[in-house]
Write a protein that holds these residues in place. Sequence first.
Motif, PDB file in Angstrom:
ATOM      1  N   THR A 197       6.527  24.700  52.417  1.00  0.00           N
ATOM      2  CA  THR A 197       5.493  24.393  53.617  1.00  0.00           C
ATOM      3  C   THR A 197       4.546  25.722  53.665  1.00  0.00           C
ATOM      4  O   THR A 197       5.182  26.792  53.618  1.00  0.00           O
ATOM      5  N   THR A 198       3.387  25.434  54.054  1.00  0.00           N
ATOM      6  CA  THR A 198       2.473  26.588  54.096  1.00  0.00           C
ATOM      7  C   THR A 198       2.715  27.410  55.253  1.00  0.00           C
ATOM      8  O   THR A 198       2.229  28.630  55.331  1.00  0.00           O
ATOM      9  N   GLY A 199       3.244  26.873  56.279  1.00  0.00           N
ATOM     10  CA  GLY A 199       3.716  27.690  57.527  1.00  0.00           C
ATOM     11  C   GLY A 199       4.750  28.774  57.401  1.00  0.00           C
ATOM     12  O   GLY A 199       4.541  29.978  57.548  1.00  0.00           O
ATOM     13  N   VAL A 200       6.107  28.223  56.895  1.00  0.00           N
ATOM     14  CA  VAL A 200       7.194  29.270  56.693  1.00  0.00           C
ATOM     15  C   VAL A 200       7.708  29.143  55.275  1.00  0.00           C
ATOM     16  O   VAL A 200       8.821  29.796  55.141  1.00  0.00           O
ATOM     17  N   GLY A 201       7.261  28.291  54.519  1.00  0.00           N
ATOM     18  CA  GLY A 201       7.856  28.215  53.172  1.00  0.00           C
ATOM     19  C   GLY A 201       9.216  27.366  53.075  1.00  0.00           C
ATOM     20  O   GLY A 201       9.923  27.732  52.163  1.00  0.00           O
ATOM     21  N   SER A 202       9.332  26.570  53.774  1.00  0.00           N
ATOM     22  CA  SER A 202      10.506  25.583  53.633  1.00  0.00           C
ATOM     23  C   SER A 202      10.537  24.509  52.933  1.00  0.00           C
ATOM     24  O   SER A 202       9.591  24.124  52.491  1.00  0.00           O
ATOM     25  N   VAL A 203      11.501  24.223  52.218  1.00  0.00           N
ATOM     26  CA  VAL A 203      11.837  23.120  51.252  1.00  0.00           C
ATOM     27  C   VAL A 203      12.372  22.010  51.722  1.00  0.00           C
ATOM     28  O   VAL A 203      13.652  21.994  52.402  1.00  0.00           O
ATOM     29  N   ASP A 204      11.850  20.831  51.993  1.00  0.00           N
ATOM     30  CA  ASP A 204      12.366  19.597  52.387  1.00  0.00           C
ATOM     31  C   ASP A 204      13.592  19.270  51.365  1.00  0.00           C
ATOM     32  O   ASP A 204      13.708  19.472  50.292  1.00  0.00           O
ATOM     33  N   SER A 224       3.865  20.091  46.420  1.00  0.00           N
ATOM     34  CA  SER A 224       4.351  21.523  45.941  1.00  0.00           C
ATOM     35  C   SER A 224       3.132  22.178  45.579  1.00  0.00           C
ATOM     36  O   SER A 224       3.091  22.987  44.627  1.00  0.00           O
ATOM     37  N   ALA A 225       2.192  21.998  46.315  1.00  0.00           N
ATOM     38  CA  ALA A 225       0.848  22.726  45.993  1.00  0.00           C
ATOM     39  C   ALA A 225       1.181  24.471  46.228  1.00  0.00           C
ATOM     40  O   ALA A 225       0.617  25.196  45.295  1.00  0.00           O
ATOM     41  N   TYR A 226       1.694  24.754  47.132  1.00  0.00           N
ATOM     42  CA  TYR A 226       2.453  26.205  47.410  1.00  0.00           C
ATOM     43  C   TYR A 226       3.567  26.319  46.554  1.00  0.00           C
ATOM     44  O   TYR A 226       3.262  27.446  45.955  1.00  0.00           O
ATOM     45  N   GLY A 227       4.456  25.598  46.538  1.00  0.00           N
ATOM     46  CA  GLY A 227       5.735  26.172  46.081  1.00  0.00           C
ATOM     47  C   GLY A 227       6.254  25.589  44.812  1.00  0.00           C
ATOM     48  O   GLY A 227       7.252  25.923  44.228  1.00  0.00           O
TER      49      GLY A 227
END
Length: 454
Positions: A197-204, A224-227
């Motif tokens: 997530t772009t806020g905190v980098g969490s992984v669903d 996963s645009a960011y991660g």
Amino acid sequence: MVLEVKGLDGLKSALAVLEESFQAMPAFEAQPVTPDMVAVLQQVAERMQDNFPYPHPLYAGQMLKPPHPLARLAYMLAMWINPNNHALDGGRASSAMEKEAVAQIAGMFGWDQHLGHLCGGGTMANMEALWVAGRLHPDKKIVASQMAHYTHGRISEVLQLPFQAIPADARAKMDITALKQVLESGEVGTVVATLGTTGVGSVDPLPEILELQAQYGFRVHVDSAYGGYFGLVDNLESDARAAYDALDRVDSIVIDPHKHGLQPYGCGCVLFKDPAVGRFYQHDSPYTYFSSDELHLGEITLECSRAGASAVALWATQRLLPLVPGGDFARDLGKGREAALTLYRDLSADDRYLTLMAPELDILIWAPVGASASQISERARLCFHEAAKANLHLALLELPADSVQVYWGDRVSLDAPTVTCLRSTLMKPEHLDWQPQIRAILDRVTEACLRHDG
């Protein structure tokens, strides 16, 4: 120097090679660069000074990673041709390079077969994925975590598809129990899982979402645009590792090479596991496709004109730095994550700071200590501004106050509905080596902020 310019010599020699392709053409003098152009270029450089120092390791705020030097040079080289990857007539070489580069990204996710292409960024890529999802499940609901990127709700509105946000748990991941309750309605056509997530980098929790897919029959799209690239690193925790290992089982994936993929903006990528979804893109253009019977990229995209230079830069970068575990690309990506873990451990052991969840990727959230949510927010904003004066550039993130209670407990009075925290995206490999400098500035600034209001 912060800006790398020595590579321009290599660009000149590469341009000489490119020029050879025009030897059979009649003599033609392209428009020269005039003194007036140079003067305007100097004005551009002066205007561009009004920026944060994004390439420097002390810039640790937003998701702004410098392009690789090779990507910059390859992009510039391609701009002398300025290919358009909408059709082979507009970019023969760059279209072939795009297909090869996208196939390498698909291979990183374990897909031998796929349909995919580059696009302007994650928003356009997610729109295409949800557009296809809507064609496959007409009028059915799109759901995503409340911590997912806000564009999913906006895109669903544009596509006139119903959308619902699913609550997140204390680690900012999609709450599986809440998801299952929504699925019971039978109205959900697509679940968007966010890996980074772009806020905190969490992984669903993707494995659990896929288990529910087997029961409820919805489509799984992964943003996963960011991660997206973090599946290559060797220092993920077990939950994140399990999510990345399950990517080969999803229906569509979005990844942004212009984030961790070392590319200039804008370079996004959308991938579909089933190439048959290409049927939804079919159209008839009597003037665009005439020089080849091969698949044109314009036949499998919603966008028309697209910069072929993006494909050239990506192809070149992946040629130099293959997308393989244990390679140079993966090691540098892992350094950013290690930098976030190191800073998290250090701040957690220091009573001047309040930390939240441990970083799953390379984004870290923390705050200066305070007695109440409002005091912490005031101190965080002050630290943000004072750190910038000391050339350490951070970011701010506003969270619901009740979401921090599980981490801070009774130590903090929740006297406001939200609390403002500090946020860093440690996505440069240099951030690991610069930990002492970052920490020294941060400690000095935080100490001054704590003294500021007594």
